[in-house]
Design an enzyme around this catalytic site. Structure first.
Site, PDB file in Angstrom:
ATOM      1  CG  HIS A 470      -1.775   1.367   1.657  1.00  0.00           C
ATOM      2  ND1 HIS A 470      -2.965   1.314   1.299  1.00  0.00           N
ATOM      3  CD2 HIS A 470      -2.092   2.761   1.663  1.00  0.00           C
ATOM      4  CE1 HIS A 470      -3.595   2.532   1.628  1.00  0.00           C
ATOM      5  NE2 HIS A 470      -2.985   3.282   2.112  1.00  0.00           N
ATOM      6  CD  GLU A 471       1.257   3.845   4.061  1.00  0.00           C
ATOM      7  OE1 GLU A 471       1.544   4.923   2.842  1.00  0.00           O
ATOM      8  OE2 GLU A 471       0.252   3.092   4.570  1.00  0.00           O
ATOM      9  CG  HIS A 474      -0.015   5.950  -0.805  1.00  0.00           C
ATOM     10  ND1 HIS A 474      -0.688   7.546  -1.244  1.00  0.00           N
ATOM     11  CD2 HIS A 474      -0.154   5.751   0.406  1.00  0.00           C
ATOM     12  CE1 HIS A 474      -1.724   6.868  -0.499  1.00  0.00           C
ATOM     13  NE2 HIS A 474      -1.512   5.914   0.218  1.00  0.00           N
ATOM     14  CG  HIS A 477      -0.096   8.595  -6.948  1.00  0.00           C
ATOM     15  ND1 HIS A 477      -0.754   8.967  -6.265  1.00  0.00           N
ATOM     16  CD2 HIS A 477      -0.070   9.036  -8.090  1.00  0.00           C
ATOM     17  CE1 HIS A 477      -1.650  10.010  -7.352  1.00  0.00           C
ATOM     18  NE2 HIS A 477      -1.191  10.135  -8.497  1.00  0.00           N
TER      19      HIS A 477
END
Ligand code: ZN
Length: 683
Positions: A470-471, A474, A477
């Protein structure tokens, strides 16, 4: 001595940074920036190169110097650093307000927007200007002088209050510990948890075991510990922390009470929204988001609730029946729910997080995660050994594409004292054009995993693996962006309710057999997760997923309705609790106790950026599930689909509206079906 924060560094000089450097650095940058903006505004006419590019440059210098201070305050907290950090907050807030309300600056931006040159600018530059004009309005540029002043006061006070809220949560978390001398009192706990509790006791030179309120410590107690009294004690300490009834080792019960802070935050947010001509803070929040109105958000959440509540009730009834039948428990208390849920999961799927752990040693999972993105996006990731660090646990990596370096990131994986809980990605450097060329993006990725215990390497649970992905989503991105205007590069300028798209999207690979085959490998034998465990893991994926859905909806509805319905005249101090109670009546299915003060440590909305925006997680989950369904159709390592996700979503950052980018990738508007299907909810 010179101030290391004032030197132009390629990367943060962590080892040299001292608390006393922070404020002088901020003061100097703010004064330089003010002078520079004044100078720029002396020009006769304005364009991108003579106004916005230089402003991006000075903003960037400031955030580059501030980022390590803010990062260290989160991961290497100390009294001195906290004081220094807090001394800077009002200065930054004041500066932000001043820029946002600078009418000449706003007019200069407006002049560029209205001129012929605007059409010649690229998409990212146009969006930068449009966002800036929107933000001038939201900063109160059009207000009368006395209202402007009030706006500034509110902003400054809110920044102090939200920071204090977070401190209270951290202090309350650290102020409670429980020593257990007899191992028998901890029966049921897995080896890894026992090892950690022992390590925590040793660190304080105590005998036996030490339980704290940090996640890797209290979570295993609630999930595995057979000792019901102990579960109750830990549960109560955790849900009442930072409230008027918190319990601590040596401090007064209300030492870290956030009650007044929360009331004041809510009141000030409402006043702020009304100053800007919004009906309430929820409307102000939505003004910068992908959602079009507060009502659309409420309908969205209610619709998901309507589709999930009956299934959640059935799941809970089933759990209760199991506990009664197998364990003769006549009533499930809140501190029993995780415990029996784990027993139920083990019976039904014969799997526990602990069984998976040996197959997920940290280095294997990292290498596997890197391989996933190498296959999808054609990038390569290498670990660096030489870099300036603040802790032995910190690691540093570079990302390459076609042989050239395109980004770097720090990885700080393990829970420790004086480190904020949870997991997050933060910016260290943003990609942008400078006079020397392209500045490469750098990220901080932070987790709070269980550290290595004894001679074993750190071993992750499957939940931790998903958090890591998940991290990293980010991070990608932020790091894979090709946008060179810093205001809309990476995650900058991305609507909050779409910002979780790339992160939640990445989690999907943690459930794909084809990926788990190389993400996992037993730390002793290198054997990948056996098929039998994998099948069980997949079967268990949607275990109690409707219960999880309604819990998230409870948080989201509570946050949103609390800001949407706020009426200062009708608030008699119990408004927050009343709102939460009403939401719970509608969507909660698990038992609660009166002492539950969950809201007092709900940092996302009282200390972080999710106020009237917690719904964003679910909103973005619709986007991420729907985006992943394209990979399900085309193949999870389909290179052209990967390439399309890279170029249409990740590389574009905030340069265009999230809805437009999504449609460019998916070929249509988002649909909620994939999320419900992935969650096993049969609506
Ligand atoms: Zn996230």
């Amino acid at each position: 001595m010179s101030n290391p924060l004032l030197q132009s560094n390629t990367l943060p000089p962590f080892s040299q940074i001292k608390a006393e450097h922070a404020q002088p650095m901020i003061e100097q940058f703010l004064s330089n920036n003010r002078k520079k903006i004044e100078e720029l505004l002396q020009q006769d006419s304005f364009n991108w190169d003579n106004l916005i590019a230089p402003i991006e440059a000075i903003d960037d210098q400031l955030s580059q110097a501030w980022s390590p201070v803010s990062h260290l305050n989160s991961v290497m907290n100390s009294d001195e650093l906290r004081d220094a950090y807090n001394a800077c907050l009002p200065l930054l807030s004041e500066y932000g307000t001043e820029i946002g309300q600078n009418q000449s600056l706003q007019q200069a931006y407006q002049q560029i927007k209205d001129s012929d040159q605007f059409a010649q600018l690229n998409q990212a530059q146009q969006t930068t200007i449009e966002h800036a004009l929107r933000d001038f309005r939201l900063a109160g540029v059009a207000l009368t002088d006395d209202k402007k002043q009030r706006y500034g006061e509110i902003k400054k006070r809110l920044s102090e209050l939200t920071s204090k809220f977070g401190e209270n949560v951290m202090d309350a978390t650290q102020a409670w510990t429980k020593q257990v001398k007899d191992e028998k009192a901890l029966s049921g706990l897995p080896e890894s948890a026992l090892g950690l509790l022992k390590q925590q006791a040793e660190a304080k030179e105590l005998d036996g075991y030490l339980i704290t309120l940090e996640f890797p410590s209290f979570f295993p107690i609630l999930t595995y510990c057979d000792n019901r009294k102990l579960r109750e004690e830990v549960y109560k300490a955790n849900v009442s922390k930072a409230s008027e009834i918190g319990t601590y080792d040596e401090k007064e019960a209300n030492a870290f009470d956030n009650s007044d802070i929360m009331n004041e935050i809510l009141q000030l947010r409402h006043e702020l929204a009304q100053l800007l001509d919004f009906k309430n803070y929820a409307e102000l929040s939505v003004a910068t988001k992908m959602a079009e109105s507060p009502e659309q958000v409420i309908d969205f959440l209610n619709d998901l609730a309507a589709k999930s509540v009956s299934q959640a009730k059935a799941e809970f009834a089933e759990l209760k029946e199991f506990a009664i039948k197998e364990f003769h428990v006549n009533e499930l208390q809140p501190w029993d729910v995780s415990y029996y849920a784990e027993k139920f999961r083990q019976q039904r799927y014969a799997i526990s997080q602990e069984e998976i752990r040996p197959y997920l040693p940290i280095d294997k999972t990292l290498a596997g995660m890197f391989e996933v993105v190498e296959r999808l996006y054609g990038i390569e990731i290498k670990e660096e050994t030489e870099f300036d660090s603040y802790h032995d646990d910190l690691r540093f990596f570079s990302i390459y594409k076609n042989g050239s370096k395109i980004a770097q990131f720090y990885l700080d994986l393990y829970a420790r004292a004086k480190k904020r809980g949870g997991a997050w990605m933060d910016e260290c450097r943003v990609r942008r054009t400078t006079e020397q060329g392209i500045q490469l993006p750098v990220a901080y990725l932070v987790c709070n995993f269980t550290p290595a215990v004894g001679d074993n390497p750190a071993l992750l649970t499957h939940d931790e693996l998903t958090t890591l992905f998940h991290e990293f989503g980010h991070g990608l991105h932020h790091m894979l962006t090709q946008i060179d205007a810093s205001a809309v590069s990476g995650i900058n300028g991305v609507a909050w309710d779409a910002v979780e798209l790339p992160s939640q999207f990445m989690e999907n690979w943690c459930y794909e057999p084809e990926a788990l085959d190389f993400i996992s490998g037993h730390h002793e034998t290198s054997e990948p997760l056996p098929k039998e465990l994998l099948d069980k893991l997949l079967a268990a994926k949607n275990f109690q997923s409707a219960m999880m859905m309604v819990r998230q909806l409870e948080f989201a509805l509570f946050d949103f309705l609390m800001h949407y319905n706020y009426d200062p005249a009708a608030d008699h101090g119990s408004y927050i609790q009343d709102t939460l109670n009403r939401v719970r009546e509608k969507v909660a299915v698990v038992p609660l106790i009166a002492e539950n003060r969950f809201q007092h440590s709900f940092s996302h909305i009282f200390a972080g950026g999710y106020a009237a925006g917690y719904y964003s997680y679910k909103w973005a989950e619709v986007l991420s599930a729907d985006a992943f369904s394209k990979f399900e159709e085309d193949g999870i390592f389909n290179q052209s689909t990967g390439q399309k996700f890279l170029t249409e979503i990740l590389e574009k950052g905030g340069s265009d509206e999230a809805g437009v980018l999504f449609k460019n990738f998916r070929g249509r508007d988002p649909e909620v079906d994939a999320l419900l299907r992935h969650s096993g909810i049969k609506a």
